[in-house]
Design an enzyme around this catalytic site. Structure first.
Site, PDB file in Angstrom:
ATOM      1  N   MET A 222     -12.745   6.882   3.789  1.00 49.41           N
ATOM      2  CA  MET A 222     -12.282   5.709   3.034  1.00 49.41           C
ATOM      3  C   MET A 222     -13.307   4.584   3.144  1.00 49.41           C
ATOM      4  SD  MET A 222      -8.210   5.838   4.015  1.00 49.41           S
ATOM      5  CE  MET A 222      -8.498   5.523   5.763  1.00 49.41           C
ATOM      6  N   ASP A 223     -14.308   4.660   2.307  1.00 49.47           N
ATOM      7  CA  ASP A 223     -15.436   3.733   2.377  1.00 49.47           C
ATOM      8  C   ASP A 223     -15.360   2.691   1.260  1.00 49.47           C
ATOM      9  OD1 ASP A 223     -17.804   2.623   3.226  1.00 49.47           O
ATOM     10  OD2 ASP A 223     -19.058   4.024   2.101  1.00 49.47           O
ATOM     11  N   GLY A 224     -15.619   1.428   1.615  1.00 44.42           N
ATOM     12  CA  GLY A 224     -15.731   0.391   0.595  1.00 44.42           C
ATOM     13  C   GLY A 224     -14.661  -0.683   0.624  1.00 44.42           C
TER      14      GLY A 224
ATOM     15  N   THR B  99     -15.766   7.832  -0.952  1.00 41.47           N
ATOM     16  CA  THR B  99     -15.892   6.842  -2.028  1.00 41.47           C
ATOM     17  C   THR B  99     -17.125   5.966  -1.837  1.00 41.47           C
ATOM     18  OG1 THR B  99     -14.366   5.457  -0.754  1.00 41.47           O
ATOM     19  CG2 THR B  99     -13.435   6.776  -2.531  1.00 41.47           C
ATOM     20  N   SER B 100     -17.363   5.118  -2.811  1.00 42.53           N
ATOM     21  CA  SER B 100     -18.456   4.125  -2.855  1.00 42.53           C
ATOM     22  C   SER B 100     -19.812   4.744  -3.151  1.00 42.53           C
ATOM     23  CB  SER B 100     -18.529   3.304  -1.564  1.00 42.53           C
ATOM     24  OG  SER B 100     -19.078   4.046  -0.504  1.00 42.53           O
TER      25      SER B 100
END
Length: 359
Positions: free
Chosen positions: A40-42, A304-305
């Protein structure tokens, strides 16, 4: 006006839910992933991009997590893993770490509410990582969540918190070494219990050999123990002959006593040889002690990101796992990203299964 808007929203929501189920029905014709993992990046970049208050990005990220969980469970995915907090994140400012810990405790409590998605789908919560690094309130909440949901068996949500893959592998190796050590000790105890070196038959009950002769045997064993392991065959036999000659010359020991001592030497040498054959640690031993042994290896890893790095997440388990990296920040992730990842997985499913069998 407000009432009409509410009715419209309900109709659109119902239509969207129906279309989504139809879409998942089509996807279910092909192979459905059993385990999907998310980095879960960003969250912080999302907050900065939207000018949100402190923690706004992480709160939006939690809402996105609930949505993506619903999509996964509706599709039929049983295991979902999320990278919630790395051990390296503890290097951040103490104020930021404390805020994230408090937010984490708050969100764990929300997951346990009666109307939450956890109870709706019968999800079991598992928290893996170095949990002793967590603050006391968070650790208590984590233990409570695992205890309360332990009876759920329909779906599993694995939250990696205070986790890094290198720490996971190091711990698995340590546990494997400990298991092997316990196995060796248990084997030694069993050999003694089963009479692998029968004391009575060797005359060590003080009935057949006097204490002075026993001491001589011990001295001989001590001497041979210090010898090089190359003393085999003729050389070992020669040592025994020397001992027998000296025993007869100085101690006037009988042939039976000398033979008994030589038997003791042979059994001790054989036992020593077997002890040197220490069981090696195998792949299955490591995998048994890995944190993620509670779930199959992930079929898809989504970060993500737009980043394509694993960031020390599931390094052991992703050797044959496709990585999907949408440009969207984590709070922006939606149904289309999940559908695309699943379609890509299905397209390469045969090749991926072939690869997995090679490892």
């Amino acid at each position: 006006m407000q009432k009409n808007r509410g009715i419209t929203d309900n109709l659109l929501g119902g239509l969207y839910c129906y279309l989504r189920k139809c879409l998942f029905g089509v996807l279910s014709v092909g192979p459905v992933p059993s385990h999907i993992a998310f980095i879960m990046d960003g969250n912080r970049r999302y907050a900065k991009k939207r000018n949100l208050a402190e923690g706004g990005g992480h709160r939006a990220g939690f809402a996105a997590l609930l949505s993506i969980l619903r999509y996964c469970y509706e599709l039929g995915v049983k295991y979902v893993s999320v990278y919630a907090f790395s051990i390296d994140n503890f290097r951040r400012k103490p104020k930021d770490v404390q805020y994230l810990m408090e937010l984490m405790r708050e969100k764990i409590d929300e997951l346990l509410q009666q109307e939450s998605i956890i109870n709706e789908y019968g999800v079991r919560l598992l928290f893996i990582g170095k949990l002793q690094l967590l603050t006391e309130p968070v650790r208590v909440a984590v233990e409570k969540a695992m205890r309360v949901t332990a009876h759920n068996n329909q779906r599993v949500l694995i939250i990696c918190i205070a986790y890094t893959s290198t720490d996971e592998i190091a711990r698995a190796v340590q546990e494997s070494c400990k298991d092997k050590s316990d196995e060796i000790q248990a084997s030694k105890v069993a050999n003694v219990s089963n009479g692998a070196i029968p004391r009575t038959s060797l005359g060590l009950n003080n009935n057949g050999i006097d204490l002075h002769f026993q001491d001589s045997c011990k001295d001989y064993l001590s001497a041979t123990k210090d010898c090089s392991t190359v003393l085999e065959g003729v050389e070992v036999a020669r040592e025994k002959d020397v001992f027998a000659h000296n025993a007869k010359k100085h101690g006037n020991y009988s042939e039976a006593e000398i033979t008994t001592c030589n038997e003791l030497v042979e059994i001790t040498e054989e036992s020593k040889y077997k002890e040197d054959e220490i069981p090696s640690i195998k792949l299955v031993d490591i995998e048994k002690n890995i944190y993620m042994a509670v779930a199959p290896d992930p079929d898809i890893l989504i970060r993500t990101s737009g980043e394509a790095r694993l960031s020390n997440f599931l390094l052991w388990q992703t050797s044959a796992c496709p990585l999907y990296s949408p440009a969207a920040l984590w709070p922006e992730i939606g149904l289309r990203h999940l559908v695309w990842a699943v379609l890509n997985f299905q397209r390469h499913h045969f090749y991926l299964e072939k690869k997995k069998k090679q490892f």
